[in-house]
Design a protein around this motif. Sequence first.
Motif, PDB file in Angstrom:
ATOM      1  N   LEU A  47     -28.729   7.040  55.159  1.00  0.00           N
ATOM      2  CA  LEU A  47     -28.812   5.697  54.584  1.00  0.00           C
ATOM      3  C   LEU A  47     -28.529   5.703  53.087  1.00  0.00           C
ATOM      4  N   ILE A  48     -29.043   6.715  52.390  1.00  0.00           N
ATOM      5  CA  ILE A  48     -28.804   6.832  50.952  1.00  0.00           C
ATOM      6  C   ILE A  48     -27.310   7.019  50.691  1.00  0.00           C
ATOM      7  N   ALA A  49     -26.665   7.904  51.439  1.00  0.00           N
ATOM      8  CA  ALA A  49     -25.230   8.154  51.258  1.00  0.00           C
ATOM      9  C   ALA A  49     -24.419   6.898  51.544  1.00  0.00           C
ATOM     10  N   LYS A  50     -24.794   6.174  52.577  1.00  0.00           N
ATOM     11  CA  LYS A  50     -24.076   4.950  52.931  1.00  0.00           C
ATOM     12  C   LYS A  50     -24.239   3.897  51.835  1.00  0.00           C
ATOM     13  N   GLU A  51     -25.443   3.764  51.306  1.00  0.00           N
ATOM     14  CA  GLU A  51     -25.691   2.799  50.236  1.00  0.00           C
ATOM     15  C   GLU A  51     -24.909   3.159  48.984  1.00  0.00           C
ATOM     16  N   GLN A  52     -24.828   4.445  48.662  1.00  0.00           N
ATOM     17  CA  GLN A  52     -24.067   4.877  47.492  1.00  0.00           C
ATOM     18  C   GLN A  52     -22.586   4.548  47.646  1.00  0.00           C
ATOM     19  N   SER A  53     -22.059   4.666  48.860  1.00  0.00           N
ATOM     20  CA  SER A  53     -20.645   4.324  49.059  1.00  0.00           C
ATOM     21  C   SER A  53     -20.417   2.825  48.909  1.00  0.00           C
ATOM     22  N   VAL A  54     -21.390   2.012  49.321  1.00  0.00           N
ATOM     23  CA  VAL A  54     -21.287   0.558  49.149  1.00  0.00           C
ATOM     24  C   VAL A  54     -21.305   0.210  47.657  1.00  0.00           C
ATOM     25  N   ILE A  55     -22.194   0.855  46.913  1.00  0.00           N
ATOM     26  CA  ILE A  55     -22.289   0.607  45.466  1.00  0.00           C
ATOM     27  C   ILE A  55     -21.003   1.023  44.770  1.00  0.00           C
ATOM     28  N   GLN A  56     -20.470   2.182  45.152  1.00  0.00           N
ATOM     29  CA  GLN A  56     -19.236   2.667  44.535  1.00  0.00           C
ATOM     30  C   GLN A  56     -18.077   1.711  44.813  1.00  0.00           C
ATOM     31  N   ALA A  57     -17.988   1.213  46.040  1.00  0.00           N
ATOM     32  CA  ALA A  57     -16.921   0.269  46.381  1.00  0.00           C
ATOM     33  C   ALA A  57     -17.051  -1.015  45.568  1.00  0.00           C
ATOM     34  N   ARG A  58     -18.297  -1.483  45.394  1.00  0.00           N
ATOM     35  CA  ARG A  58     -18.519  -2.701  44.612  1.00  0.00           C
ATOM     36  C   ARG A  58     -18.135  -2.487  43.150  1.00  0.00           C
ATOM     37  N   GLU A  59     -18.415  -1.298  42.616  1.00  0.00           N
ATOM     38  CA  GLU A  59     -18.113  -1.016  41.214  1.00  0.00           C
ATOM     39  C   GLU A  59     -16.615  -0.845  40.967  1.00  0.00           C
ATOM     40  N   GLN A  60     -15.840  -0.581  42.002  1.00  0.00           N
ATOM     41  CA  GLN A  60     -14.401  -0.397  41.835  1.00  0.00           C
ATOM     42  C   GLN A  60     -13.621  -1.682  42.109  1.00  0.00           C
ATOM     43  N   LYS A  61     -14.308  -2.714  42.561  1.00  0.00           N
ATOM     44  CA  LYS A  61     -13.663  -3.976  42.912  1.00  0.00           C
ATOM     45  C   LYS A  61     -13.087  -4.654  41.668  1.00  0.00           C
TER      46      LYS A  61
END
Length: 125
Positions: A47-61
């Motif tokens: 869950l932590i890894a999945k959340e980090q990927s969501v955050i990273q995608a949002r920061e690159q938008k």
Amino acid sequence: MNAQHKTSFTRMIMIAAFSLVSTVGTTIEANASEPCFDDPKRAYEYLIAKEQSVIQAREQKLININRASEGELVSLDGIGSSKAQAIILYREMFGGFRTVDELEKVKGIGAKTVEKNQKRLSVVD
């Protein structure tokens, strides 16, 4: 670890994972393609890894400052709710921005803020 302690530990992990998801404001949806874990620690790490990927995608938008909502603008470095509202008010009063650098005309936003976010800002779709 006895069965009662294991159940308590599992509940703590799930509560922590739910709190993390709620705090960040992103929902992780469960579906049939999600893995199933017997070990709560592995589930939590997943869950932590999945959340980090969501955050990273949002920061690159890429964010179009002529159309962005307050929520999108707040995701930028150095932009809080009041500055996001000031950006929206500025573009409503004076029209859309022609260049990203014009963002400096908004009260409270300086060259450093624009520079920090340069790669994520756009004025066209």
